[in-house]
Design a protein around this motif. Structure first.
Motif, mmCIF file in Angstrom:
data_model
loop_
_atom_site.group_PDB
_atom_site.id
_atom_site.type_symbol
_atom_site.label_atom_id
_atom_site.label_comp_id
_atom_site.label_asym_id
_atom_site.label_seq_id
_atom_site.Cartn_x
_atom_site.Cartn_y
_atom_site.Cartn_z
ATOM 1 N N PRO A 191 0.260 -0.994 -44.093
ATOM 2 C CA PRO A 191 -0.870 -1.913 -44.283
ATOM 3 C C PRO A 191 -0.699 -3.167 -43.417
ATOM 4 O O PRO A 191 0.396 -3.708 -43.283
ATOM 5 C CB PRO A 191 -0.792 -2.253 -45.775
ATOM 6 C CG PRO A 191 0.633 -2.009 -46.155
ATOM 7 C CD PRO A 191 1.097 -0.883 -45.303
ATOM 8 N N GLY A 192 -1.786 -3.567 -42.821
ATOM 9 C CA GLY A 192 -1.769 -4.749 -41.961
ATOM 10 C C GLY A 192 -1.426 -4.465 -40.524
ATOM 11 O O GLY A 192 -1.626 -5.328 -39.658
ATOM 12 N N ALA A 193 -0.886 -3.286 -40.207
ATOM 13 C CA ALA A 193 -0.541 -2.956 -38.821
ATOM 14 C C ALA A 193 -1.790 -2.515 -38.060
ATOM 15 O O ALA A 193 -2.720 -1.922 -38.629
ATOM 16 C CB ALA A 193 0.511 -1.853 -38.786
ATOM 17 N N GLU A 194 -1.806 -2.796 -36.765
ATOM 18 C CA GLU A 194 -2.947 -2.415 -35.936
ATOM 19 C C GLU A 194 -2.817 -0.947 -35.525
ATOM 20 O O GLU A 194 -1.787 -0.538 -34.989
ATOM 21 C CB GLU A 194 -3.027 -3.307 -34.700
ATOM 22 C CG GLU A 194 -4.251 -3.002 -33.837
ATOM 23 C CD GLU A 194 -4.377 -3.963 -32.667
ATOM 24 O OE1 GLU A 194 -5.332 -3.811 -31.893
ATOM 25 O OE2 GLU A 194 -3.520 -4.860 -32.539
ATOM 26 N N VAL A 195 -3.835 -0.191 -35.765
ATOM 27 C CA VAL A 195 -3.837 1.248 -35.492
ATOM 28 C C VAL A 195 -4.682 1.507 -34.251
ATOM 29 O O VAL A 195 -5.793 0.969 -34.127
ATOM 30 C CB VAL A 195 -4.381 2.045 -36.689
ATOM 31 C CG1 VAL A 195 -4.273 3.543 -36.428
ATOM 32 C CG2 VAL A 195 -3.626 1.683 -37.956
ATOM 33 N N THR A 196 -4.161 2.336 -33.385
ATOM 34 C CA THR A 196 -4.871 2.691 -32.157
ATOM 35 C C THR A 196 -5.253 4.163 -32.209
ATOM 36 O O THR A 196 -4.389 5.027 -32.392
ATOM 37 C CB THR A 196 -4.003 2.425 -30.916
ATOM 38 O OG1 THR A 196 -3.602 1.055 -30.896
ATOM 39 C CG2 THR A 196 -4.773 2.752 -29.646
ATOM 40 N N VAL A 197 -6.529 4.423 -32.016
ATOM 41 C CA VAL A 197 -7.051 5.795 -31.998
ATOM 42 C C VAL A 197 -7.517 6.086 -30.575
ATOM 43 O O VAL A 197 -8.411 5.395 -30.059
ATOM 44 C CB VAL A 197 -8.210 5.971 -32.994
ATOM 45 C CG1 VAL A 197 -8.724 7.407 -32.951
ATOM 46 C CG2 VAL A 197 -7.782 5.608 -34.396
ATOM 47 N N THR A 198 -6.924 7.099 -29.971
ATOM 48 C CA THR A 198 -7.240 7.461 -28.594
ATOM 49 C C THR A 198 -7.778 8.885 -28.568
ATOM 50 O O THR A 198 -7.154 9.800 -29.122
ATOM 51 C CB THR A 198 -6.003 7.359 -27.692
ATOM 52 O OG1 THR A 198 -5.444 6.046 -27.801
ATOM 53 C CG2 THR A 198 -6.365 7.649 -26.254
ATOM 54 N N VAL A 199 -8.934 9.051 -27.934
ATOM 55 C CA VAL A 199 -9.572 10.362 -27.815
ATOM 56 C C VAL A 199 -9.867 10.609 -26.344
ATOM 57 O O VAL A 199 -10.581 9.818 -25.705
ATOM 58 C CB VAL A 199 -10.866 10.450 -28.644
ATOM 59 C CG1 VAL A 199 -11.464 11.845 -28.536
ATOM 60 C CG2 VAL A 199 -10.602 10.103 -30.097
ATOM 61 N N THR A 200 -9.314 11.684 -25.804
ATOM 62 C CA THR A 200 -9.550 12.053 -24.413
ATOM 63 C C THR A 200 -9.817 13.544 -24.337
ATOM 64 O O THR A 200 -9.494 14.301 -25.251
ATOM 65 C CB THR A 200 -8.324 11.721 -23.536
ATOM 66 O OG1 THR A 200 -7.187 12.412 -24.041
ATOM 67 C CG2 THR A 200 -8.041 10.224 -23.537
#
Length: 410
Positions: free
Chosen positions: A337-346
């Motif tokens: 919780p509180g961490a920045e999540v990165t979602v990458t779609v290629t």
């Protein structure tokens, strides 16, 4: 389910192996005689007696037929007819003895024919059986020479005896082949029922797994929002009213969405016709809405999509990518919780669609949120069933990442 009895349990390793019939077994464990067996044995005994009496009557008309020989023939004929009752237990031995006796005592011809028929029925055509049949043919030729019939010529008697032996042996082999066919058909029917039951059971298991996977993917995201924000309210009872109201709103909206999703799944389970009014299934085009919903719930999410037009992605591939991202965001919300999540779609047609969700290590103490750990297992199964692959694990910095690849036909 009906199963074949002990008399139909035989192995069929190849098409050339014949099934074992009840009479093929040894004496040990031999089944008791049934009413049908007693009736058949009685008829066989009466036939042997009738043929023996007719033969004895014909032989008694000879002028040189002494009384001692007549008495001996009658005694041997009675004994031969009585041996018919043991023809099932010792068919080869009985036929072998009667083949020799008949040469010298024609009154045993009826018992010999019954024994040859029983031999052909209860024993497969092996060298021993073939030798007995060949000896029986020779015996039918020698009998009129040793004990000539006063009413027929030598050639007529030899031809008649040979034809009778061949007919009886052929009839017995035909009966055996028919019984083998019946046994094979019964065994095949039992096997078909068992295979159908296994297919139905496997289909039910796959359906249950698919339903459980879909329910987990759909409801875990909503219920995790409820758990996280309810836990925040529990641990921070002195939070500002605005933050409390915001958390309560997220809880209310998540509960409403969870109920809607649950109604959708239950509607599909009840009847396919009820799916007409269900909400559309998520695709890659709705990934932006998922990210926006997560941001509204307080997460820090960055979406990096290199797919030009999400609408060109196949529906099934887009739905699987959405479920993978949804479960990964749910896990990040619970465990970081509180961490920045990165979602990458290629991806592009022909190369496949790649989805990567990464989050750094959480800051501070992480409240414990209960979970079964089945989400990532379900994602792996979903990707595998779609023809893709999925990997997950911790990163060197203490974070966590989920990487998936799904096929995208050109």
């Amino acid at each position: 389910m009906t199963r074949a009895g002990p008399e139909y349990r035989w192995l069929l390793p190849s098409a050339v192996v014949a099934p074992e019939l009840p009479g093929d077994r040894s004496d040990r464990g031999r089944p008791r005689r049934t009413v049908r067996d007693w009736a058949v044995d009685t008829c066989a005994f009466l036939c042997a007696v009738l043929i023996g009496m007719l033969t004895a009557d014909a032989m008694s008309q000879a002028a040189d037929y002494p009384e001692a020989l007549k008495a001996a023939d009658q005694l041997v004929g009675v004994l031969a007819c009585c041996t018919v009752w043991v023809r099932r237990r010792w068919p080869v031995q009985l036929a072998s003895v009667l083949v020799v006796v008949t040469v010298f005592a024609p009154v045993t011809s009826g018992a010999l024919l019954v024994a040859l028929f029983s031999l052909a029925v209860h024993r497969p055509l092996k060298p021993a059986v073939a030798v007995v049949g060949a000896v029986a043919v020779v015996s039918s030729v020698l009998q009129p020479v040793v004990r000539p019939d006063p009413h027929a010529s030598l050639l007529a008697n030899a031809v008649t005896g040979t034809v009778l032996v061949l007919l009886v042996m052929g009839w017995g082999m035909l009966v055996r082949a028919r019984r083998q066919l019946v046994v094979a058909l019964r065994e095949r029917a039992v096997r078909a029922e068992e295979e159908a039951a296994l297919r139905a059971e496997n289909a039910q298991r796959l359906a249950r797994e698919a339903i459980a996977r879909e329910m987990h993917d759909v409801l875990a995201h909503r219920l995790t929002l409820l758990s996280v924000h309810a836990g925040a309210l529990e641990f921070r009872p002195d939070a500002p009213p605005a933050e409390v109201a915001r958390a309560a709103g997220v809880i209310r909206d998540s509960a409403h969405e969870a109920l809607q999703d649950l109604r959708q799944i239950i509607g599909v389970l009840r009847s396919p016709d009820e799916g007409a009014e269900d909400r559309p299934q998520p695709t890659l085009a709705t990934l932006d809405a998922l990210v926006a919903e997560s941001r509204e719930a307080g997460m820090k999410v960055t979406l990096d999509s290199a797919v030009g037009d999400p609408g060109t992605v196949p529906v099934a591939t887009g739905r699987n990518a959405y479920r993978i991202a949804q479960e990964a965001l749910t896990n990040a919300r619970k465990h970081a919780p509180g961490a920045e999540v990165t979602v990458t779609v290629t991806g592009s047609p022909g190369e496949g669609l790649a989805v990567e969700v990464r989050n750094p290590a959480p800051v501070g103490e992480v409240p414990r949120v209960p979970g079964s750990g089945q989400g990532l297992i379900g994602l792996t199964e979903r990707a595998t069933l779609a023809g893709g692959r999925l990997a997950h694990g911790p990163t060197p910095g203490g974070g966590f990442e989920v990487r998936a690849w799904l096929p995208w036909p050109s």
